[in-house]
Design a protein around this motif. Structure first.
Motif, PDB file in Angstrom:
ATOM      1  N   SER A  96       0.845  -1.195   0.000  1.00 57.93           N
ATOM      2  CA  SER A  96       0.000   0.000   0.000  1.00 57.93           C
ATOM      3  C   SER A  96       0.883   1.249   0.000  1.00 57.93           C
ATOM      4  CB  SER A  96      -0.883  -0.052   1.261  1.00 57.93           C
ATOM      5  OG  SER A  96      -1.358   1.211   1.595  1.00 57.93           O
ATOM      6  N   ILE A  97       0.531   2.232  -0.810  1.00 56.27           N
ATOM      7  CA  ILE A  97       1.332   3.461  -0.892  1.00 56.27           C
ATOM      8  C   ILE A  97       0.688   4.516   0.004  1.00 56.27           C
ATOM      9  CG2 ILE A  97       2.230   5.255  -2.439  1.00 56.27           C
ATOM     10  CD1 ILE A  97       2.007   3.154  -4.703  1.00 56.27           C
ATOM     11  N   SER A  98       1.405   4.875   1.056  1.00 60.04           N
ATOM     12  CA  SER A  98       0.869   5.819   2.036  1.00 60.04           C
ATOM     13  C   SER A  98       0.985   7.256   1.545  1.00 60.04           C
ATOM     14  CB  SER A  98       1.652   5.701   3.340  1.00 60.04           C
ATOM     15  OG  SER A  98       1.569   4.405   3.855  1.00 60.04           O
ATOM     16  N   THR A  99       0.280   8.134   2.240  1.00 61.78           N
ATOM     17  CA  THR A  99       0.424   9.578   2.007  1.00 61.78           C
ATOM     18  C   THR A  99       1.259  10.149   3.144  1.00 61.78           C
ATOM     19  OG1 THR A  99      -1.725   9.643   0.932  1.00 61.78           O
ATOM     20  CG2 THR A  99      -0.886  11.731   1.766  1.00 61.78           C
ATOM     21  N   THR A 100       2.170  11.051   2.831  1.00 60.12           N
ATOM     22  CA  THR A 100       2.997  11.649   3.887  1.00 60.12           C
ATOM     23  C   THR A 100       3.225  13.135   3.644  1.00 60.12           C
ATOM     24  OG1 THR A 100       5.099  11.517   5.082  1.00 60.12           O
ATOM     25  CG2 THR A 100       5.208  11.069   2.737  1.00 60.12           C
ATOM     26  N   THR A 101       3.516  13.836   4.749  1.00 61.04           N
ATOM     27  CA  THR A 101       3.857  15.261   4.641  1.00 61.04           C
ATOM     28  C   THR A 101       5.370  15.455   4.578  1.00 61.04           C
ATOM     29  OG1 THR A 101       3.889  15.486   7.052  1.00 61.04           O
ATOM     30  CG2 THR A 101       1.808  15.970   5.936  1.00 61.04           C
ATOM     31  N   GLY A 147       4.059   8.750  -5.855  1.00 59.66           N
ATOM     32  CA  GLY A 147       3.236   7.615  -6.279  1.00 59.66           C
ATOM     33  C   GLY A 147       3.977   6.291  -6.282  1.00 59.66           C
ATOM     34  N   VAL A 148       5.290   6.312  -6.023  1.00 59.83           N
ATOM     35  CA  VAL A 148       6.027   5.036  -5.958  1.00 59.83           C
ATOM     36  C   VAL A 148       6.251   4.677  -4.486  1.00 59.83           C
ATOM     37  CG1 VAL A 148       8.138   3.802  -6.610  1.00 59.83           C
ATOM     38  CG2 VAL A 148       7.120   5.460  -8.183  1.00 59.83           C
ATOM     39  N   GLU A 149       7.059   5.458  -3.780  1.00 59.25           N
ATOM     40  CA  GLU A 149       7.266   5.192  -2.348  1.00 59.25           C
ATOM     41  C   GLU A 149       6.087   5.744  -1.531  1.00 59.25           C
ATOM     42  OE1 GLU A 149       9.643   6.389  -4.292  1.00 59.25           O
ATOM     43  OE2 GLU A 149      11.115   4.752  -4.256  1.00 59.25           O
ATOM     44  N   TYR A 150       5.688   6.959  -1.846  1.00 61.26           N
ATOM     45  CA  TYR A 150       4.601   7.643  -1.131  1.00 61.26           C
ATOM     46  C   TYR A 150       3.844   8.553  -2.075  1.00 61.26           C
ATOM     47  CZ  TYR A 150       6.737   6.475   3.416  1.00 61.26           C
ATOM     48  OH  TYR A 150       7.231   5.811   4.510  1.00 61.26           O
ATOM     49  N   LEU A 176      -7.928   5.024   2.683  1.00 59.46           N
ATOM     50  CA  LEU A 176      -8.969   3.999   2.831  1.00 59.46           C
ATOM     51  C   LEU A 176      -9.429   3.454   1.480  1.00 59.46           C
ATOM     52  CD1 LEU A 176     -10.928   2.552   4.740  1.00 59.46           C
ATOM     53  CD2 LEU A 176     -12.395   4.558   4.660  1.00 59.46           C
ATOM     54  N   GLY A 177      -9.639   4.355   0.518  1.00 60.37           N
ATOM     55  CA  GLY A 177     -10.189   3.944  -0.784  1.00 60.37           C
ATOM     56  C   GLY A 177      -9.314   2.926  -1.491  1.00 60.37           C
ATOM     57  N   ALA A 178      -8.000   3.181  -1.495  1.00 56.44           N
ATOM     58  CA  ALA A 178      -7.083   2.278  -2.204  1.00 56.44           C
ATOM     59  C   ALA A 178      -7.055   0.906  -1.534  1.00 56.44           C
ATOM     60  CB  ALA A 178      -5.686   2.883  -2.240  1.00 56.44           C
ATOM     61  N   VAL A 179      -7.151   0.892  -0.204  1.00 52.83           N
ATOM     62  CA  VAL A 179      -7.160  -0.394   0.520  1.00 52.83           C
ATOM     63  C   VAL A 179      -8.422  -1.167   0.159  1.00 52.83           C
ATOM     64  CG1 VAL A 179      -7.345  -1.461   2.814  1.00 52.83           C
ATOM     65  CG2 VAL A 179      -5.707   0.381   2.431  1.00 52.83           C
ATOM     66  N   GLU A 233      -6.576  -8.987  -3.543  1.00 51.55           N
ATOM     67  CA  GLU A 233      -5.106  -8.917  -3.478  1.00 51.55           C
ATOM     68  C   GLU A 233      -4.556  -9.214  -2.080  1.00 51.55           C
ATOM     69  OE1 GLU A 233      -4.582  -5.705  -7.121  1.00 51.55           O
ATOM     70  OE2 GLU A 233      -4.139  -5.032  -5.087  1.00 51.55           O
ATOM     71  N   GLU A 234      -3.269  -9.513  -2.054  1.00 57.98           N
ATOM     72  CA  GLU A 234      -2.531  -9.644  -0.789  1.00 57.98           C
ATOM     73  C   GLU A 234      -1.870  -8.286  -0.560  1.00 57.98           C
ATOM     74  OE1 GLU A 234      -1.279 -14.212  -2.039  1.00 57.98           O
ATOM     75  OE2 GLU A 234       0.292 -12.723  -1.728  1.00 57.98           O
ATOM     76  N   LEU A 235      -2.471  -7.486   0.306  1.00 59.55           N
ATOM     77  CA  LEU A 235      -2.015  -6.101   0.466  1.00 59.55           C
ATOM     78  C   LEU A 235      -1.278  -5.910   1.787  1.00 59.55           C
ATOM     79  CD1 LEU A 235      -2.102  -3.225  -0.784  1.00 59.55           C
ATOM     80  CD2 LEU A 235      -4.088  -2.798   0.673  1.00 59.55           C
ATOM     81  N   ILE A 236      -0.086  -5.322   1.683  1.00 61.24           N
ATOM     82  CA  ILE A 236       0.709  -5.090   2.888  1.00 61.24           C
ATOM     83  C   ILE A 236       0.658  -3.630   3.302  1.00 61.24           C
ATOM     84  CG2 ILE A 236       3.066  -5.053   3.812  1.00 61.24           C
ATOM     85  CD1 ILE A 236       3.651  -7.475   2.593  1.00 61.24           C
ATOM     86  N   LEU A 237       0.399  -3.401   4.577  1.00 60.94           N
ATOM     87  CA  LEU A 237       0.549  -2.058   5.139  1.00 60.94           C
ATOM     88  C   LEU A 237       1.836  -2.065   5.942  1.00 60.94           C
ATOM     89  CD1 LEU A 237      -3.027  -1.387   6.622  1.00 60.94           C
ATOM     90  CD2 LEU A 237      -2.227  -1.099   4.255  1.00 60.94           C
ATOM     91  N   GLU A 238       2.829  -1.322   5.465  1.00 60.82           N
ATOM     92  CA  GLU A 238       4.096  -1.227   6.206  1.00 60.82           C
ATOM     93  C   GLU A 238       4.011   0.068   6.993  1.00 60.82           C
ATOM     94  OE1 GLU A 238       7.375   0.696   6.760  1.00 60.82           O
ATOM     95  OE2 GLU A 238       7.995   0.210   4.701  1.00 60.82           O
TER      96      GLU A 238
END
Ligand code: 5GP
Length: 202
Positions: free
Chosen positions: A34-39, A49-52, A84-87, A95-100
């Motif tokens: 999963s690609i998180s959003t960060t500040t 869009g790749v790492e974050y 939430l939407g992407a998850v 899919e097998e989705l990982i939240l790191e």
């Protein structure tokens, strides 16, 4: 909400979550991260869009208000959140989705989604973790001490998780996570049925 497998890979700061997840993706192609959003700002080699997904603090706060996040947390002075939407769409595709994610975020997901599978990645010893955090080199003594204190605190949350995997070697840890995914896919309560059996459970 669950069709696929939602896997939380968390653990104390400095334990090597990112490295283990990257190795896992190289040995198990079905896994998605999963690609998180960060500040925080992108590091030199990182791409939007790749790492974050990189965003401003005001926009992040708006997104919190809009309910855009499954979980969010402030980690080392920056905001991080799982959209939430992407998850939801990943899981509905099976899919097998990982939240790191960090421990604060993991605890939120464990509470909200009981079907999520949670893995606490642990260091081989507290000393090893401290050596790793101190050895990163680029930070001030004050920052290192803060990270050490956070990591010690984060270790205390291990009991909230389904599994503990020791990151003694990246390959071993990733293979064990892959084994957990295989085992979870055989779980009857997750919808596993004998071959030829329809959707019915009785
Ligand atoms: P970094 O900035 O070094 O990529 O990540 C810093 C920390 O933030 C790591 O411990 C990472 O697991 C955590 N993190 C990354 N994305 C998220 C997220 O969406 N939510 C939470 N709670 N933590 C995250």
């Amino acid at each position: 909400m669950i069709e696929g497998i939602l896997l939380i890979v968390s653990g104390p700061s400095g334990v090597g979550k990112g490295t283990v997840c990257r190795y896992l993706m190289s040995i198990r192609e079905t896994v998605k991260l999963s690609i998180s959003t960060t500040t925080r700002s992108p590091r030199p080699a990182e791409k939007e869009g790749v790492e974050y997904h990189y965003t401003s603090l005001p926009r992040f706060k708006e997104m919190i208000e809009e309910g855009a996040f499954l979980e969010w947390a402030v980690v080392h002075d920056h905001y991080y959140g799982t959209g939430l939407g992407a998850v939801q769409s990943s899981l509905s595709r099976g899919e097998e989705l990982i939240l790191e994610i960090d421990v604060q975020g993991a605890v939120q997901v464990i509470e909200k989604i009981p079907e999520a599978v949670s893995i606490f990645l642990a260091p081989p010893s507290l000393e090893a973790l401290e050596a790793r955090i101190s050895g990163r080199g680029t930070e001030s003594a004050e920052k290192i001490n803060r990270r050490l204190a956070t990591a010690r605190q984060e270790m205390k949350s291990y009991y909230l998780y389904d599994y503990i995997i020791v990151n003694d070697k990246v390959e071993n840890a990733a293979e064990l996570i892959s084994a957990v995914i295989d085992a979870e896919k055989c779980r009857v309560s997750r919808g596993a049925r004998p071959p030829g059996w329809g959707g019915e459970s009785t």
